[in-house]
Design a protein around this motif. Sequence first.
Motif, PDB file in Angstrom:
ATOM      1  N   LEU A  35      -2.028 -10.090   7.354  1.00 33.33           N
ATOM      2  CA  LEU A  35      -2.360  -8.994   6.446  1.00 33.33           C
ATOM      3  C   LEU A  35      -3.442  -9.440   5.471  1.00 33.33           C
ATOM      4  O   LEU A  35      -3.403 -10.549   4.954  1.00 33.33           O
ATOM      5  CB  LEU A  35      -1.131  -8.559   5.660  1.00 33.33           C
ATOM      6  N   ASP A  36      -4.391  -8.559   5.231  1.00 36.71           N
ATOM      7  CA  ASP A  36      -5.413  -8.802   4.228  1.00 36.71           C
ATOM      8  C   ASP A  36      -5.030  -7.989   2.993  1.00 36.71           C
ATOM      9  O   ASP A  36      -4.793  -6.777   3.094  1.00 36.71           O
ATOM     10  CB  ASP A  36      -6.782  -8.367   4.757  1.00 36.71           C
ATOM     11  N   THR A  37      -4.946  -8.622   1.854  1.00 35.65           N
ATOM     12  CA  THR A  37      -4.496  -7.934   0.638  1.00 35.65           C
ATOM     13  C   THR A  37      -5.564  -8.015  -0.439  1.00 35.65           C
ATOM     14  O   THR A  37      -6.446  -8.885  -0.408  1.00 35.65           O
ATOM     15  CB  THR A  37      -3.190  -8.546   0.108  1.00 35.65           C
ATOM     16  N   TYR A  38      -5.471  -7.098  -1.391  1.00 38.05           N
ATOM     17  CA  TYR A  38      -6.366  -7.092  -2.546  1.00 38.05           C
ATOM     18  C   TYR A  38      -5.544  -7.403  -3.786  1.00 38.05           C
ATOM     19  O   TYR A  38      -4.630  -6.645  -4.136  1.00 38.05           O
ATOM     20  CB  TYR A  38      -7.039  -5.720  -2.682  1.00 38.05           C
ATOM     21  N   ASP A  39      -5.812  -8.525  -4.394  1.00 42.41           N
ATOM     22  CA  ASP A  39      -5.007  -9.001  -5.527  1.00 42.41           C
ATOM     23  C   ASP A  39      -3.523  -9.021  -5.178  1.00 42.41           C
ATOM     24  O   ASP A  39      -2.662  -8.648  -5.981  1.00 42.41           O
ATOM     25  CB  ASP A  39      -5.241  -8.126  -6.766  1.00 42.41           C
ATOM     26  N   GLY A  40      -3.218  -9.439  -3.925  1.00 40.62           N
ATOM     27  CA  GLY A  40      -1.837  -9.554  -3.466  1.00 40.62           C
ATOM     28  C   GLY A  40      -1.199  -8.259  -2.997  1.00 40.62           C
ATOM     29  O   GLY A  40      -0.042  -8.270  -2.570  1.00 40.62           O
ATOM     30  N   GLN A  41      -1.960  -7.151  -3.023  1.00 40.78           N
ATOM     31  CA  GLN A  41      -1.412  -5.851  -2.659  1.00 40.78           C
ATOM     32  C   GLN A  41      -1.908  -5.423  -1.275  1.00 40.78           C
ATOM     33  O   GLN A  41      -3.107  -5.428  -1.004  1.00 40.78           O
ATOM     34  CB  GLN A  41      -1.837  -4.790  -3.689  1.00 40.78           C
ATOM     35  N   ALA A  42      -0.961  -5.052  -0.380  1.00 40.83           N
ATOM     36  CA  ALA A  42      -1.325  -4.514   0.935  1.00 40.83           C
ATOM     37  C   ALA A  42      -1.587  -3.011   0.810  1.00 40.83           C
ATOM     38  O   ALA A  42      -1.054  -2.331  -0.074  1.00 40.83           O
ATOM     39  CB  ALA A  42      -0.211  -4.768   1.945  1.00 40.83           C
ATOM     40  N   GLN A  69     -10.956  13.534  14.247  1.00 39.21           N
ATOM     41  CA  GLN A  69     -10.092  12.356  14.411  1.00 39.21           C
ATOM     42  C   GLN A  69      -9.400  12.029  13.092  1.00 39.21           C
ATOM     43  O   GLN A  69      -9.963  12.193  12.019  1.00 39.21           O
ATOM     44  CB  GLN A  69     -10.925  11.162  14.866  1.00 39.21           C
ATOM     45  N   ILE A  70      -8.166  11.554  13.217  1.00 38.87           N
ATOM     46  CA  ILE A  70      -7.391  11.047  12.080  1.00 38.87           C
ATOM     47  C   ILE A  70      -6.980   9.625  12.428  1.00 38.87           C
ATOM     48  O   ILE A  70      -6.219   9.425  13.385  1.00 38.87           O
ATOM     49  CB  ILE A  70      -6.115  11.886  11.829  1.00 38.87           C
ATOM     50  N   ASN A  71      -7.518   8.640  11.719  1.00 41.82           N
ATOM     51  CA  ASN A  71      -7.025   7.287  12.003  1.00 41.82           C
ATOM     52  C   ASN A  71      -6.196   6.781  10.822  1.00 41.82           C
ATOM     53  O   ASN A  71      -6.468   7.065   9.667  1.00 41.82           O
ATOM     54  CB  ASN A  71      -8.151   6.335  12.437  1.00 41.82           C
ATOM     55  N   PHE A  72      -5.150   6.055  11.174  1.00 46.03           N
ATOM     56  CA  PHE A  72      -4.207   5.499  10.211  1.00 46.03           C
ATOM     57  C   PHE A  72      -4.231   4.001  10.416  1.00 46.03           C
ATOM     58  O   PHE A  72      -3.930   3.516  11.507  1.00 46.03           O
ATOM     59  CB  PHE A  72      -2.818   6.071  10.473  1.00 46.03           C
ATOM     60  N   ARG A  73      -4.604   3.262   9.393  1.00 47.76           N
ATOM     61  CA  ARG A  73      -4.902   1.847   9.597  1.00 47.76           C
ATOM     62  C   ARG A  73      -4.422   1.012   8.427  1.00 47.76           C
ATOM     63  O   ARG A  73      -4.130   1.517   7.349  1.00 47.76           O
ATOM     64  CB  ARG A  73      -6.416   1.669   9.755  1.00 47.76           C
ATOM     65  N   THR A  74      -4.409  -0.284   8.684  1.00 46.99           N
ATOM     66  CA  THR A  74      -4.180  -1.240   7.609  1.00 46.99           C
ATOM     67  C   THR A  74      -5.235  -2.331   7.726  1.00 46.99           C
ATOM     68  O   THR A  74      -6.082  -2.319   8.638  1.00 46.99           O
ATOM     69  CB  THR A  74      -2.748  -1.801   7.646  1.00 46.99           C
ATOM     70  N   TYR A  75      -5.161  -3.305   6.826  1.00 46.10           N
ATOM     71  CA  TYR A  75      -6.239  -4.277   6.658  1.00 46.10           C
ATOM     72  C   TYR A  75      -5.728  -5.675   6.997  1.00 46.10           C
ATOM     73  O   TYR A  75      -4.681  -6.097   6.495  1.00 46.10           O
ATOM     74  CB  TYR A  75      -6.785  -4.195   5.227  1.00 46.10           C
TER      75      TYR A  75
END
Length: 227
Positions: A35-42, A69-75
């Motif tokens: 997981l890539d987080t920003y300041d520890g937040q996903a 299109q609808i994409n649902f993603r995480t980092y």
Amino acid sequence: MTVRALRFTWRDCLFVHWPVESAALDSAVPDSLALDTYDGQAWVSVLASTIESARIPGTPSVVGMTFPQINFRTYVRLGNAPGVYFLSLDTGSRIAARVARMLYHLPYYYADIASETGTENRVLSRRVHPDTLPVEFEATYRPEEPATTPDSGTLDYFLTERYRLFVPQAGMTARVEHDPWTLQRAAANVRADSLFEANTLPEPETEPRVRYCPKTEFHVHTPTRLD
């Protein structure tokens, strides 16, 4: 070495971002990715848009396919390489859903997607893919501020300036190119509960961060094997 394999214009791009607990994504993200987080937040995000004139580079735009299109993603990251991992993708094109599933093993689903633009914009997606849950996404929104390009290091930059997608279920990754996003803050009413439920994620407890971009140009390179 990779080459550009697909080009299109991404139009009427609505980004809807939610913070989530990292532990909630443990079962959704393959072990090969971090997981890539920003300041520890996903974070997870919806990008609702129209793919316009998707075609092989060098061919005229009139031969391309256009579909919502609808994409649902995480980092995520693989080593030092940041990118996105798609939790699901809904499209108004049966052909796009079939090809993406067959060639790239992406979690594409056929959906009935309608959009309206005007003083207030609206998008409504209802998944109608065979043997799947009846997932819906709905948003009414209105851009409210002048467009700006996010500065490096900001949250908006982290959530949008991504240049690689990972498809570990197919053992592949692909580089992407796009113009820097020019984003407007937007006021929105969003309904995405069933989208979270279908991906076994808890319903969000906070208001989303919403941004809008009228259009950007996009290229996808030929995929390469994951190391």
